[in-house]
Design an enzyme around this catalytic site. Sequence first.
Site, short mmCIF file in Angstrom:
data_model
loop_
_atom_site.label_atom_id
_atom_site.label_comp_id
_atom_site.label_asym_id
_atom_site.label_seq_id
_atom_site.Cartn_x
_atom_site.Cartn_y
_atom_site.Cartn_z
N LYS A 1 2.77 47.24 20.57
CA LYS A 1 1.73 46.96 21.56
C LYS A 1 1.96 45.61 22.21
CE LYS A 1 -1.47 48.97 18.18
NZ LYS A 1 -0.63 48.67 17.00
N ASP B 1 3.16 51.90 12.83
CA ASP B 1 2.42 51.30 13.93
C ASP B 1 2.37 49.79 13.78
OD1 ASP B 1 0.22 51.79 16.19
OD2 ASP B 1 -0.56 50.27 14.81
N TYR C 1 0.97 41.29 15.52
CA TYR C 1 1.00 41.38 14.06
C TYR C 1 2.08 40.48 13.45
CZ TYR C 1 -1.58 45.81 14.75
OH TYR C 1 -2.48 46.78 15.11
N HIS D 1 -2.65 46.48 24.09
CA HIS D 1 -3.40 46.24 22.86
C HIS D 1 -4.91 46.15 23.09
CE1 HIS D 1 -2.66 44.42 18.61
NE2 HIS D 1 -3.79 45.09 18.63
#
Length: 281
Positions: free
Chosen positions: A76, A46, A51, A107
């Site tokens: 996301k 994930d 990120y 998100h």
Amino acid sequence: MQTIPSRKLSNGVEIPAIGFGCYKLADARITELMKNAVQAGYRHFDTASFYETEEGIGEAIRKIGIDRKELFLTSKIWKTEMADTEASFYASLKRLQTDYLDLYLIHWPRPDLSDPDWQEKDLETWHVMEKLYKKGDVRAIGVSNFLPQHLIPLMKNCEIAPMTDQLEIHPGYGQECAVAFAKEHGIQMEAWSPLSRGRATSHPLLQELADKYNRSVYQICLRYSVQQGIIPLPKSSSPDRMRLNLDVFDFEISEEDMYRLRTMPQAGWSGEHPDFETVTV
């Protein structure tokens, strides 16, 4: 290597019942961490554009040489990217070095807390995601950090209902209302921060149950999610911990003890809430 059972999404797609969270993976060690995770048994990873690990994950998968079909990749779309959802999606594919995603999520439900038109913006993004799904570029679509009040307006106006929702869920922050809503509407719930990033793991109840079941506190936390049908997404840099985090399918917490966990006082909350500014705790 652990064999991980799977759950079936509303469209029939199989998703591994536990995943590996890729938030704040150390850039220099992504390949090593991904290799260790794959060797431990993880196939569900994930990540998110926010990120900034997609590129490293894509390169790691290439170097490891694992068949893409063995993996379940989630990413996301970030708040600031929703003005051009299609471009953001294909940018994620490029960074991940893949031609499809297994799951793509919005998100956060409210890109700007001061914007009264957030529902329309969610819906615009969702309609693009529906098109991507119909094209076959993504196998399933869902949301992250959506509570019932965010899901209802989306579900009233969408063609394809969200298949998953990701929330912060762990002992001490069970999100019981949102979990019940998701189950009622056939939405698979996933848990980010299922170990509370260590904030709740010193709670006496968790220590007591770890001793009772001869398991680690972390395994009790993960079993708490798994036993409710929630898919936890733990992260670890330790190969031993990676393996232990997967070893939660051969024991069961009693009904009484599950109620104790589900009714324990709030503990370990991150301070993040989609309807309010982030609180530091």
